[in-house]
Design a protein around this motif. Sequence first.
Motif, mmCIF file in Angstrom:
data_model
loop_
_atom_site.group_PDB
_atom_site.id
_atom_site.type_symbol
_atom_site.label_atom_id
_atom_site.label_comp_id
_atom_site.label_asym_id
_atom_site.label_seq_id
_atom_site.Cartn_x
_atom_site.Cartn_y
_atom_site.Cartn_z
ATOM 1 N N VAL A 101 21.115 -18.704 -12.109
ATOM 2 C CA VAL A 101 20.170 -19.638 -12.995
ATOM 3 C C VAL A 101 18.596 -19.112 -13.041
ATOM 4 C CG1 VAL A 101 19.664 -21.331 -13.026
ATOM 5 C CG2 VAL A 101 22.040 -20.733 -12.694
ATOM 6 N N LEU A 102 18.358 -18.557 -11.557
ATOM 7 C CA LEU A 102 16.683 -18.502 -10.898
ATOM 8 C C LEU A 102 16.955 -16.922 -12.288
ATOM 9 C CD1 LEU A 102 13.988 -18.660 -10.121
ATOM 10 C CD2 LEU A 102 15.072 -17.949 -8.156
ATOM 11 N N GLY A 103 17.786 -16.044 -12.378
ATOM 12 C CA GLY A 103 17.450 -14.407 -12.298
ATOM 13 C C GLY A 103 17.573 -15.308 -14.245
ATOM 14 N N ALA A 104 17.903 -16.143 -14.474
ATOM 15 C CA ALA A 104 18.256 -15.790 -16.645
ATOM 16 C C ALA A 104 16.228 -16.490 -16.398
ATOM 17 C CB ALA A 104 19.321 -16.886 -16.264
ATOM 18 N N VAL A 105 16.367 -17.878 -15.948
ATOM 19 C CA VAL A 105 15.306 -18.673 -16.681
ATOM 20 C C VAL A 105 13.378 -17.778 -16.082
ATOM 21 C CG1 VAL A 105 13.457 -20.356 -15.048
ATOM 22 C CG2 VAL A 105 15.750 -20.505 -15.919
ATOM 23 N N LEU A 106 13.527 -16.357 -15.099
ATOM 24 C CA LEU A 106 12.973 -15.091 -14.660
ATOM 25 C C LEU A 106 13.135 -14.501 -15.857
ATOM 26 C CD1 LEU A 106 12.586 -14.994 -10.786
ATOM 27 C CD2 LEU A 106 11.205 -15.748 -12.039
ATOM 28 N N ALA A 107 13.937 -13.837 -16.593
ATOM 29 C CA ALA A 107 14.220 -12.839 -17.572
ATOM 30 C C ALA A 107 13.082 -13.570 -18.704
ATOM 31 C CB ALA A 107 15.246 -12.564 -17.520
ATOM 32 N N LEU A 108 13.763 -14.921 -19.244
ATOM 33 C CA LEU A 108 13.245 -15.230 -20.472
ATOM 34 C C LEU A 108 11.554 -15.919 -19.731
ATOM 35 C CD1 LEU A 108 16.521 -18.198 -21.022
ATOM 36 C CD2 LEU A 108 15.919 -15.655 -22.091
ATOM 37 N N GLY A 109 11.469 -16.263 -19.028
ATOM 38 C CA GLY A 109 9.888 -16.415 -18.874
ATOM 39 C C GLY A 109 8.791 -15.234 -18.976
ATOM 40 N N ILE A 110 9.162 -14.061 -18.434
ATOM 41 C CA ILE A 110 9.119 -12.887 -18.430
ATOM 42 C C ILE A 110 8.891 -12.778 -19.811
ATOM 43 C CG2 ILE A 110 8.774 -10.479 -17.457
ATOM 44 C CD1 ILE A 110 9.694 -11.603 -14.666
ATOM 45 N N GLU A 111 9.591 -12.940 -19.971
ATOM 46 C CA GLU A 111 9.898 -11.597 -21.685
ATOM 47 C C GLU A 111 9.005 -12.808 -22.749
ATOM 48 O OE1 GLU A 111 10.626 -12.065 -25.602
ATOM 49 O OE2 GLU A 111 11.041 -13.101 -24.518
ATOM 50 N N ARG A 112 8.814 -13.866 -22.358
ATOM 51 C CA ARG A 112 8.325 -14.199 -23.167
ATOM 52 C C ARG A 112 6.452 -14.358 -22.944
ATOM 53 N NH1 ARG A 112 8.708 -21.189 -25.617
ATOM 54 N NH2 ARG A 112 9.482 -19.288 -27.431
ATOM 55 N N TYR A 113 6.728 -14.104 -21.928
ATOM 56 C CA TYR A 113 5.323 -13.925 -21.179
ATOM 57 C C TYR A 113 4.367 -12.822 -21.947
ATOM 58 C CZ TYR A 113 0.929 -13.358 -18.627
ATOM 59 O OH TYR A 113 -0.288 -13.442 -17.971
ATOM 60 N N PHE A 123 17.438 -8.731 -19.783
ATOM 61 C CA PHE A 123 19.107 -7.790 -19.944
ATOM 62 C C PHE A 123 18.890 -7.340 -19.151
ATOM 63 C CE2 PHE A 123 22.550 -5.335 -19.318
ATOM 64 C CZ PHE A 123 23.609 -6.097 -18.639
ATOM 65 N N SER A 124 17.271 -6.517 -18.721
ATOM 66 C CA SER A 124 16.967 -5.272 -18.234
ATOM 67 C C SER A 124 16.588 -6.201 -16.860
ATOM 68 C CB SER A 124 16.565 -4.467 -18.579
ATOM 69 O OG SER A 124 16.826 -3.665 -19.791
ATOM 70 N N LEU A 125 15.845 -7.628 -17.748
ATOM 71 C CA LEU A 125 14.670 -8.150 -16.222
ATOM 72 C C LEU A 125 16.169 -9.064 -14.789
ATOM 73 C CD1 LEU A 125 11.965 -9.844 -18.733
ATOM 74 C CD2 LEU A 125 11.737 -7.916 -16.193
ATOM 75 N N PHE A 126 16.857 -9.475 -15.616
ATOM 76 C CA PHE A 126 17.469 -10.512 -15.217
ATOM 77 C C PHE A 126 18.396 -9.203 -14.148
ATOM 78 C CE2 PHE A 126 22.292 -11.737 -15.169
ATOM 79 C CZ PHE A 126 22.251 -13.417 -14.611
ATOM 80 N N VAL A 127 19.759 -8.213 -14.794
ATOM 81 C CA VAL A 127 19.951 -7.215 -13.868
ATOM 82 C C VAL A 127 19.195 -6.802 -12.963
ATOM 83 C CG1 VAL A 127 21.149 -4.760 -13.977
ATOM 84 C CG2 VAL A 127 21.843 -6.478 -15.522
ATOM 85 N N PHE A 128 18.098 -6.371 -13.110
ATOM 86 C CA PHE A 128 17.504 -5.830 -11.857
ATOM 87 C C PHE A 128 16.636 -6.921 -11.077
ATOM 88 C CE2 PHE A 128 14.827 -2.783 -15.078
ATOM 89 C CZ PHE A 128 15.543 -1.396 -14.918
ATOM 90 N N TRP A 129 16.556 -7.728 -11.829
ATOM 91 C CA TRP A 129 16.442 -8.535 -10.207
ATOM 92 C C TRP A 129 17.661 -9.578 -9.750
ATOM 93 C CZ3 TRP A 129 13.284 -12.110 -8.505
ATOM 94 C CH2 TRP A 129 14.015 -13.803 -7.312
ATOM 95 N N LEU A 130 18.886 -9.430 -10.009
ATOM 96 C CA LEU A 130 20.108 -9.236 -9.152
ATOM 97 C C LEU A 130 20.675 -8.412 -8.800
ATOM 98 C CD1 LEU A 130 22.442 -10.916 -11.800
ATOM 99 C CD2 LEU A 130 21.712 -11.750 -10.285
ATOM 100 N N LEU A 131 19.980 -7.670 -8.842
ATOM 101 C CA LEU A 131 19.735 -5.407 -7.905
ATOM 102 C C LEU A 131 18.921 -6.068 -6.907
ATOM 103 C CD1 LEU A 131 20.976 -3.403 -10.200
ATOM 104 C CD2 LEU A 131 22.223 -4.079 -8.799
ATOM 105 N N LEU A 132 17.599 -6.539 -7.377
ATOM 106 C CA LEU A 132 16.536 -6.888 -5.576
ATOM 107 C C LEU A 132 17.160 -7.585 -4.906
ATOM 108 C CD1 LEU A 132 13.711 -6.250 -7.877
ATOM 109 C CD2 LEU A 132 13.945 -4.706 -6.621
ATOM 110 N N ALA A 133 17.215 -8.867 -5.599
ATOM 111 C CA ALA A 133 17.784 -9.909 -4.678
ATOM 112 C C ALA A 133 19.054 -9.733 -3.664
ATOM 113 C CB ALA A 133 18.050 -11.364 -5.864
ATOM 114 N N GLY A 134 20.161 -9.228 -4.790
ATOM 115 C CA GLY A 134 21.164 -8.584 -4.260
ATOM 116 C C GLY A 134 21.820 -9.527 -3.643
#
Length: 161
Positions: free
Chosen positions: A30-42, A11-22
């Motif tokens: 969708v990109l933010g969700a995929v990145l957040a899930l991928g980074i968490e898994r990694y 959730f934090s990664l997703f929110v930070f992505w949205l805030l950074l992307a603006g």
Amino acid sequence: MRWQRRHVLVFSLFVFWLLLAGDFSAGNLVLGAVLALGIERYARSFNPAPMRRVRLGGVPHLVAIVLWDVVVANVQVARRSLGPLAGLQTCWVVVPLDLTDRTAIALLGAIITTTPGTVTASLSPDQSHFLVHGLVVEDAQRLVRSIKLRYERPLKEIFEC
């Protein structure tokens, strides 16, 4: 609702992505969700310990305390630093830890360092205490009590340790 640590991270990664992307378009969501899930898994591959549950109810209270302390400490440190240097009362203190969770210990160290006038210098090898340097310390034991009551106690509740 009880969240696991990985849910908080995603959730934090997703929110930070949205805030950074603006940009809150469907594609960016969708990109933010995929990145957040991928980074968490990694990131999970670096910590093989099982995920523990956290209680998010105490987070707003802890954030409010830390933000308030940062503002107050900024004023105190600025006033003392801009005045005569004799007003600075530096001190090294040992802060014993009751925390057992590695993430909670890391967050406590970060909170101490974030607050102006204090720096977490080291963690003992057995993770039983921090060595903290204070720039303006009138009473070392009061500093230790303050860290334990204001920061460690809420972290113990959040991480259930």
